[in-house]
Design a protein around this motif. Structure first.
Motif, PDB file in Angstrom:
ATOM      1  N   PRO A 122       0.808  -1.230   0.000  1.00 51.27           N
ATOM      2  CA  PRO A 122       0.000   0.000   0.000  1.00 51.27           C
ATOM      3  C   PRO A 122       0.837   1.275   0.000  1.00 51.27           C
ATOM      4  CG  PRO A 122      -0.976  -1.605   1.467  1.00 51.27           C
ATOM      5  CD  PRO A 122       0.321  -2.193   1.008  1.00 51.27           C
ATOM      6  N   THR A 123       1.945   1.272   0.726  1.00 51.09           N
ATOM      7  CA  THR A 123       2.787   2.477   0.752  1.00 51.09           C
ATOM      8  C   THR A 123       3.469   2.717  -0.589  1.00 51.09           C
ATOM      9  OG1 THR A 123       4.563   1.119   1.696  1.00 51.09           O
ATOM     10  CG2 THR A 123       3.198   2.383   3.230  1.00 51.09           C
ATOM     11  N   ASP A 124       3.514   1.683  -1.467  1.00 52.61           N
ATOM     12  CA  ASP A 124       4.128   1.841  -2.785  1.00 52.61           C
ATOM     13  C   ASP A 124       3.147   2.418  -3.795  1.00 52.61           C
ATOM     14  OD1 ASP A 124       6.511   0.709  -1.853  1.00 52.61           O
ATOM     15  OD2 ASP A 124       5.812  -1.327  -2.287  1.00 52.61           O
ATOM     16  N   TYR A 125       1.874   2.000  -3.711  1.00 57.80           N
ATOM     17  CA  TYR A 125       0.955   2.432  -4.765  1.00 57.80           C
ATOM     18  C   TYR A 125       0.029   3.571  -4.354  1.00 57.80           C
ATOM     19  CZ  TYR A 125      -2.521  -0.746  -2.575  1.00 57.80           C
ATOM     20  OH  TYR A 125      -3.367  -1.395  -1.718  1.00 57.80           O
ATOM     21  N   LEU A 126      -0.012   3.914  -3.080  1.00 58.74           N
ATOM     22  CA  LEU A 126      -0.844   5.046  -2.682  1.00 58.74           C
ATOM     23  C   LEU A 126      -0.051   6.346  -2.817  1.00 58.74           C
ATOM     24  CD1 LEU A 126      -2.669   3.709   0.516  1.00 58.74           C
ATOM     25  CD2 LEU A 126      -3.626   4.049  -1.762  1.00 58.74           C
ATOM     26  N   ALA A 127      -0.733   7.385  -3.202  1.00 61.34           N
ATOM     27  CA  ALA A 127      -0.090   8.689  -3.306  1.00 61.34           C
ATOM     28  C   ALA A 127       0.328   9.171  -1.918  1.00 61.34           C
ATOM     29  CB  ALA A 127      -1.039   9.692  -3.960  1.00 61.34           C
ATOM     30  N   ALA A 128       1.302  10.050  -1.897  1.00 56.52           N
ATOM     31  CA  ALA A 128       1.824  10.536  -0.618  1.00 56.52           C
ATOM     32  C   ALA A 128       0.721  11.146   0.235  1.00 56.52           C
ATOM     33  CB  ALA A 128       2.939  11.548  -0.859  1.00 56.52           C
ATOM     34  N   ALA A 129      -0.217  11.837  -0.409  1.00 56.38           N
ATOM     35  CA  ALA A 129      -1.307  12.471   0.347  1.00 56.38           C
ATOM     36  C   ALA A 129      -2.260  11.450   0.939  1.00 56.38           C
ATOM     37  CB  ALA A 129      -2.064  13.437  -0.556  1.00 56.38           C
ATOM     38  N   ALA A 130      -2.305  10.253   0.340  1.00 57.19           N
ATOM     39  CA  ALA A 130      -3.260   9.233   0.792  1.00 57.19           C
ATOM     40  C   ALA A 130      -2.636   8.215   1.728  1.00 57.19           C
ATOM     41  CB  ALA A 130      -3.860   8.517  -0.407  1.00 57.19           C
ATOM     42  N   ARG A 131      -1.341   8.286   1.966  1.00 58.15           N
ATOM     43  CA  ARG A 131      -0.691   7.283   2.805  1.00 58.15           C
ATOM     44  C   ARG A 131      -1.133   7.364   4.263  1.00 58.15           C
ATOM     45  NH1 ARG A 131       5.440   7.655   0.227  1.00 58.15           N
ATOM     46  NH2 ARG A 131       4.868   6.760  -1.808  1.00 58.15           N
ATOM     47  N   GLU A 132      -1.612   8.540   4.669  1.00 60.92           N
ATOM     48  CA  GLU A 132      -2.126   8.651   6.027  1.00 60.92           C
ATOM     49  C   GLU A 132      -3.411   7.854   6.202  1.00 60.92           C
ATOM     50  OE1 GLU A 132      -2.589  12.736   6.835  1.00 60.92           O
ATOM     51  OE2 GLU A 132      -0.430  13.199   6.791  1.00 60.92           O
ATOM     52  N   GLN A 133      -4.063   7.473   5.117  1.00 64.52           N
ATOM     53  CA  GLN A 133      -5.317   6.730   5.193  1.00 64.52           C
ATOM     54  C   GLN A 133      -5.095   5.217   5.214  1.00 64.52           C
ATOM     55  OE1 GLN A 133      -7.670   8.008   1.883  1.00 64.52           O
ATOM     56  NE2 GLN A 133      -7.663  10.162   2.488  1.00 64.52           N
ATOM     57  N   VAL A 134      -3.821   4.786   5.197  1.00 70.51           N
ATOM     58  CA  VAL A 134      -3.550   3.353   5.204  1.00 70.51           C
ATOM     59  C   VAL A 134      -4.150   2.696   6.441  1.00 70.51           C
ATOM     60  CG1 VAL A 134      -1.724   1.615   5.321  1.00 70.51           C
ATOM     61  CG2 VAL A 134      -1.490   3.572   3.792  1.00 70.51           C
ATOM     62  N   ALA A 146     -10.245   2.348  -3.850  1.00 69.59           N
ATOM     63  CA  ALA A 146      -8.902   2.911  -3.752  1.00 69.59           C
ATOM     64  C   ALA A 146      -8.357   3.043  -5.170  1.00 69.59           C
ATOM     65  CB  ALA A 146      -8.008   2.019  -2.903  1.00 69.59           C
ATOM     66  N   VAL A 147      -8.007   4.252  -5.553  1.00 69.68           N
ATOM     67  CA  VAL A 147      -7.488   4.527  -6.902  1.00 69.68           C
ATOM     68  C   VAL A 147      -5.968   4.637  -6.812  1.00 69.68           C
ATOM     69  CG1 VAL A 147      -7.539   6.107  -8.856  1.00 69.68           C
ATOM     70  CG2 VAL A 147      -9.605   5.749  -7.473  1.00 69.68           C
ATOM     71  N   LEU A 148      -5.272   3.939  -7.706  1.00 68.04           N
ATOM     72  CA  LEU A 148      -3.824   3.950  -7.651  1.00 68.04           C
ATOM     73  C   LEU A 148      -3.238   4.260  -9.032  1.00 68.04           C
ATOM     74  CD1 LEU A 148      -2.476   0.968  -8.823  1.00 68.04           C
ATOM     75  CD2 LEU A 148      -3.943   0.227  -6.964  1.00 68.04           C
ATOM     76  N   ARG A 149      -2.063   4.855  -9.014  1.00 67.66           N
ATOM     77  CA  ARG A 149      -1.309   5.177 -10.222  1.00 67.66           C
ATOM     78  C   ARG A 149       0.170   5.030  -9.877  1.00 67.66           C
ATOM     79  NH1 ARG A 149      -2.092   8.031 -15.017  1.00 67.66           N
ATOM     80  NH2 ARG A 149      -0.258   9.152 -15.817  1.00 67.66           N
ATOM     81  N   VAL A 150       0.837   4.075 -10.534  1.00 69.94           N
ATOM     82  CA  VAL A 150       2.217   3.743 -10.183  1.00 69.94           C
ATOM     83  C   VAL A 150       3.065   3.765 -11.446  1.00 69.94           C
ATOM     84  CG1 VAL A 150       3.717   2.108  -8.972  1.00 69.94           C
ATOM     85  CG2 VAL A 150       1.299   2.242  -8.371  1.00 69.94           C
ATOM     86  N   HIS A 151       4.268   4.340 -11.326  1.00 73.58           N
ATOM     87  CA  HIS A 151       5.233   4.365 -12.425  1.00 73.58           C
ATOM     88  C   HIS A 151       6.290   3.290 -12.201  1.00 73.58           C
ATOM     89  CE1 HIS A 151       3.419   8.379 -12.744  1.00 73.58           C
ATOM     90  NE2 HIS A 151       3.860   8.412 -14.013  1.00 73.58           N
ATOM     91  N   PHE A 152       6.664   2.613 -13.299  1.00 70.99           N
ATOM     92  CA  PHE A 152       7.703   1.583 -13.251  1.00 70.99           C
ATOM     93  C   PHE A 152       8.769   1.887 -14.298  1.00 70.99           C
ATOM     94  CE2 PHE A 152       3.817  -0.512 -11.918  1.00 70.99           C
ATOM     95  CZ  PHE A 152       4.190  -1.113 -10.734  1.00 70.99           C
ATOM     96  N   ALA A 153       9.994   1.539 -13.927  1.00 74.20           N
ATOM     97  CA  ALA A 153      11.085   1.596 -14.906  1.00 74.20           C
ATOM     98  C   ALA A 153      11.304   0.181 -15.428  1.00 74.20           C
ATOM     99  CB  ALA A 153      12.360   2.135 -14.255  1.00 74.20           C
ATOM    100  N   THR A 154      11.095  -0.017 -16.705  1.00 75.72           N
ATOM    101  CA  THR A 154      11.204  -1.355 -17.294  1.00 75.72           C
ATOM    102  C   THR A 154      12.611  -1.678 -17.780  1.00 75.72           C
ATOM    103  OG1 THR A 154      10.549  -0.479 -19.456  1.00 75.72           O
ATOM    104  CG2 THR A 154       8.797  -1.298 -17.992  1.00 75.72           C
ATOM    105  N   GLY A 155      13.442  -0.701 -17.943  1.00 80.60           N
ATOM    106  CA  GLY A 155      14.795  -0.960 -18.414  1.00 80.60           C
ATOM    107  C   GLY A 155      14.805  -1.507 -19.819  1.00 80.60           C
ATOM    108  N   GLU A 156      15.489  -2.645 -19.991  1.00 77.04           N
ATOM    109  CA  GLU A 156      15.624  -3.253 -21.315  1.00 77.04           C
ATOM    110  C   GLU A 156      14.513  -4.254 -21.612  1.00 77.04           C
ATOM    111  OE1 GLU A 156      17.822  -2.268 -23.459  1.00 77.04           O
ATOM    112  OE2 GLU A 156      18.716  -0.864 -22.020  1.00 77.04           O
ATOM    113  N   VAL A 157      13.590  -4.411 -20.679  1.00 80.04           N
ATOM    114  CA  VAL A 157      12.523  -5.399 -20.868  1.00 80.04           C
ATOM    115  C   VAL A 157      11.530  -4.870 -21.886  1.00 80.04           C
ATOM    116  CG1 VAL A 157      10.647  -6.650 -19.728  1.00 80.04           C
ATOM    117  CG2 VAL A 157      12.789  -6.233 -18.501  1.00 80.04           C
ATOM    118  N   ARG A 158      11.187  -5.717 -22.831  1.00 74.27           N
ATOM    119  CA  ARG A 158      10.198  -5.365 -23.840  1.00 74.27           C
ATOM    120  C   ARG A 158       8.945  -6.212 -23.595  1.00 74.27           C
ATOM    121  NH1 ARG A 158      12.925  -1.747 -23.897  1.00 74.27           N
ATOM    122  NH2 ARG A 158      14.212  -0.877 -25.590  1.00 74.27           N
TER     123      ARG A 158
END
Length: 265
Positions: A219-231, A241-253
């Motif tokens: 939960p601490t990874d996918y919740l926005a900083a403002a919403a982490r107090e609601q954990v 619960a609405v989530l938005r997460v960014h990932f770095a894929t590197g060389e993976v296709r």
């Protein structure tokens, strides 16, 4: 029937009683004045001795073994019982003739021990089912929180993954930065009570649906900083619960993905 006279060795009171009255209790009688028990046969006296005034009959008396044995031998069968005798046998014994029932010992100790055992059992059940108890009886939650503070335990929200679902999800490339992808998802709680935020497992796959990268999001990874107090408050009953997460894929296709929710053990 002639009367016999016996004297109480404790208070000196003299009583007159018939032999039938004395044979009822093996010779033992209870003084009607001082309530002492004594052998009425051993303390028989001659009537008029000492000039004492006679009191009413003592409270039961003597059993004469010799007379009883002679009577048993002389009578081969008991005489027919009259209605008057049967009625007398059915009458309850006077209070002074009733034998005292032994009082149960340690009754209070056993009662206290049973109460302590019951309290310990209820305490163990409350500790084991504290989460369910807080859901069913919300008014007990403050007491459970205080109990957990003293016992160094944790009062968590319910975990029912079968009542959670991912309503929608999509994985897109971040157009502003190369090598980054964005996961958008909505988690819905279908339970009538608040639940703890679940963990998510995201798996990136190739064209053959073979796993290339797997990542677990808490939960601490996918919740926005403002919403982490609601954990600590979890997902409310019927809430999302609405989530938005960014990932770095590197060389993976990667060409596909799988995502599912779970509660880590």
């Amino acid at each position: 029937m002639s009367a016999l006279v016996t004297r109480c060795p404790h208070c000196g009171t003299v009583f007159r009683a018939t032999q039938a009255q004395l044979v009822a209790r093996g010779g033992m009688v209870r003084c009607g004045k001082c309530a002492a028990v004594f052998n009425g046969v051993a303390h028989l006296v001659e009537e008029g001795a000492g000039g004492e005034s006679l009191q009413p009959s003592p409270q039961l008396g003597l059993f004469d073994p010799g007379a009883a044995a002679a009577t048993a031998k002389a009578e081969q069968r008991p005489p027919p019982r009259t209605a008057t005798a049967a009625a007398q046998d059915d009458d309850p014994l006077p209070e002074f003739l009733e034998e005292e029932q032994p009082r149960p010992r340690y009754t209070l100790v056993w009662a206290l021990a049973a109460l302590l055992a019951l309290a310990a059992l209820l305490g163990q059940l409350a500790h084991h089912y504290r989460t369910e108890l807080a859901v069913l009886l919300p008014q007990t939650r403050p007491f459970l929180v205080e109990g957990c503070r003293l016992l160094d335990c944790e009062l968590r929200l319910p975990r029912r993954p079968d009542l959670l679902s991912i309503e929608s999800s999509d994985l897109q490339a971040d157009n502003r930065r190369e090598g980054l992808i964005v996961l958008n998802a909505v988690i819905r709680n279908r339970a009538p009570f608040a639940q703890e935020h679940p963990a998510l497992e995201l798996t990136l796959t190739d064209a053959a649906d073979k796993a290339l990268v797997r990542r677990v999001l808490r939960p601490t990874d996918y919740l926005a900083a403002a919403a982490r107090e609601q954990v600590a408050q979890g997902i409310g009953p019927g809430g999302e619960a609405v989530l938005r997460v960014h990932f770095a894929t590197g060389e993976v296709r990667a060409t596909g993905y799988r995502v599912y929710l779970f509660y880590p053990s």
